[in-house]
Design an enzyme around this catalytic site. Structure first.
Site, PDB file in Angstrom:
ATOM      1  N   GLY A 183       0.851  -1.198   0.000  1.00  0.00           N
ATOM      2  CA  GLY A 183       0.000   0.000   0.000  1.00  0.00           C
ATOM      3  C   GLY A 183       0.875   1.232   0.000  1.00  0.00           C
ATOM      4  N   GLU A 220      -3.079  -8.936  -2.410  1.00  0.00           N
ATOM      5  CA  GLU A 220      -3.580 -10.314  -2.375  1.00  0.00           C
ATOM      6  C   GLU A 220      -3.355 -11.023  -3.720  1.00  0.00           C
ATOM      7  OE1 GLU A 220      -4.957  -7.638  -1.203  1.00  0.00           O
ATOM      8  OE2 GLU A 220      -6.103  -8.032   0.610  1.00  0.00           O
ATOM      9  N   GLU A 232       2.091   0.986   5.971  1.00  0.00           N
ATOM     10  CA  GLU A 232       1.388   1.938   6.835  1.00  0.00           C
ATOM     11  C   GLU A 232      -0.087   1.645   6.600  1.00  0.00           C
ATOM     12  OE1 GLU A 232      -0.970   4.030   7.954  1.00  0.00           O
ATOM     13  OE2 GLU A 232      -0.395   5.732   6.703  1.00  0.00           O
ATOM     14  N   GLU A 266     -11.070   0.328   8.233  1.00  0.00           N
ATOM     15  CA  GLU A 266     -10.569   0.051   6.862  1.00  0.00           C
ATOM     16  C   GLU A 266     -10.130  -1.408   6.732  1.00  0.00           C
ATOM     17  OE1 GLU A 266      -7.607   2.644   4.910  1.00  0.00           O
ATOM     18  OE2 GLU A 266      -8.247   4.236   6.257  1.00  0.00           O
TER      19      GLU A 266
END
Ligand code: J7C
Length: 417
Positions: free
Chosen positions: A128, A180, A194, A203
């Site tokens: 991310g 994923e 993070e 989230e």
């Protein structure tokens, strides 16, 4: 649950089916199992309905019910709301907010800087990565052999440009995909991310991190952050209470108090994100109620996290609610090296997460030497996987008798569904 109970029965209750199991957290809430047929008598609020199951009546969380027994299989909506979620991370607004947060960004920079020697020749995954700041710190401050910068949103296009612009393309490989779904030629030595949201878990990006850990982190590899803690404190919130509730007492010399139940429903049902508590408004020493070990935490553990708390009230004041925040710890790769911590609490520099305020429906006066004990339950929404509810149950033990009517309370806060 502090929603008003409606006594009269609705003439025609509506039939609903349970989408998944639910265990009530007090005697007013019904427990049920997936597939159970419930009769809803009153939709007391958008979150809690008054319903009947096999002749027993109680509150049920509306989001657990559906009209259609088969809805689970036919629902066209994505329970992860990925289109909306990754769509929002495809624009600059949130990245600007995160990058402008110095405590957050500097904490990651510090971790990399203080571990630069050990990061040499290591393979890193930045899950991310957003605009790629952590990956760029790695390439700039250490000499990893490779950094896989994984980002699912369309920001990844720009991240690639930023990597090139800063001459890091030899080291940083940007992959635009959900973590994923990626395929890598090797496992990684370090998984940095993070992932923290409001009240730590909102989230539920942490699920993606755990799945990536199990698939891509080599045995003995390092997780950054390595652990996370949720901290709670009973607090005063005079100005917020005045702004949303006392306001109705005498605006322009008129009595608007009939609007107060509506105000309670509208402003105090959900937690207030973006609250900045003054250290002085803490009624007691804060307590780490939940500690997550990023090496051993399992996805299934996230469904329901329960903890007990006990606070000694340290000064007289008004107990308006609880404030929560989190801290994450980064262990050192170097033996004896200093560990880094990112603390989002009131005694640290404010971060973009700020703190989360859970307002009671009615404030309670407390005295020094009172105690507030109880439980907190974080329950993940079984349908909307990025959402959860926080149930707080508290018990005030007082040395004086003044608080007698308000000693015990329970309230469930949806975040957001
Ligand atoms: N795979 C790849 N990128 C992700 C994933 C995932 N499963 N989940 C979140 N992200 C990205 C998201 O697009 C955004 O740039 C960042 O990670 C979210 C950071 N959010 C946070 N609460 N820290």
């Amino acid at each position: 649950m502090q929603t008003e109970k409606v006594d009269e029965e609705d003439a025609s209750p509506e039939e609903y089916f349970a989408r998944s199991d639910f265990t009530g957290s007090d005697s007013e809430q019904l427990s049920f199992s997936s597939g159970d047929r419930l009769l809803v008598h009153t939709k007391a609020s958008s979150e809690w309905w008054w319903a009947e199951l096999n002749g027993v009546i109680g509150y049920v969380p509306a989001s657990y019910l559906s009209k259609d027994a088969e809805e689970e299989d036919t629902s066209p909506e994505d329970p992860w709301q990925d289109e909306e979620y990754f769509g929002s991370y495809g624009t600059l607004r949130l990245h600007l907010e995160m990058l402008s947060d110095k405590s957050r960004t500097e904490a990651y920079r510090q971790v990399i800087l203080s571990n630069s020697a050990s990061l040499r020749n290591k393979v890193v995954m930045d899950l991310g990565c957003g605009t790629g700041i952590i990956s760029l710190f790695c390439a700039q401050l250490a000499q990893p052999s490779l950094v896989y910068a994984v980002e699912a949103s369309s920001m990844a296009d720009y991240t690639r440009q930023l990597v090139k612009q800063n001459s890091c393309e030899e080291v940083v490989t940007v992959l635009q995909a959900r973590a994923e779904e990626i395929e890598l030629p090797e496992q990684v030595d370090v998984l940095v991310s993070e992932w923290m949201g409001n009240c730590l878990l909102f989230e539920f990006m942490v699920e993606s991190v755990l799945l990536a850990r199990d698939r891509w982190l080599r045995e003995g590899g390092v997780m950054w952050p390595s652990s996370a803690a949720l901290t709670l404190v009973p607090c005063q919130a005079h100005s917020y209470y005045a702004e949303k509730m006392s306001f109705w007492e005498r605006p322009y010399g008129l009595d608007f108090t009939p609007l107060q139940p509506l105000a309670q429903q509208e402003f105090f049902t959900k937690p207030k994100f973006s609250h900045l508590i003054e250290p002085d408004d803490c009624l007691s020493a804060p307590c780490d109620v939940i500690c997550l070990d990023m090496y051993t935490l399992q996805v299934k553990d996230l469904e329901e996290i329960q903890a007990k708390f006990h606070f000694d009230v340290e000064k007289p004041g008004v107990f308006h609610g609880f404030t929560a925040w989190f801290t994450v710890h980064f262990e050192s790769l170097e033996t004896g090296g200093a560990a880094v911590e990112l603390n989002t609490g009131p005694n640290s520099e404010p971060t973009h997460w700020k703190q989360t305020l859970f307002m009671l429906d009615r404030p309670v006066s407390v005295c020094a030497e009172d105690t507030i004990s109880g439980t907190i339950v974080l329950r993940r929404n079984p349908v909307w996987r990025r959402h959860m509810t926080v149930t707080l149950h508290w018990n005030i033990n007082s040395s004086t008798e003044e608080t007698e009517n308000c000693k015990v309370g329970t309230k469930t806060f949806p975040m957001w569904r």
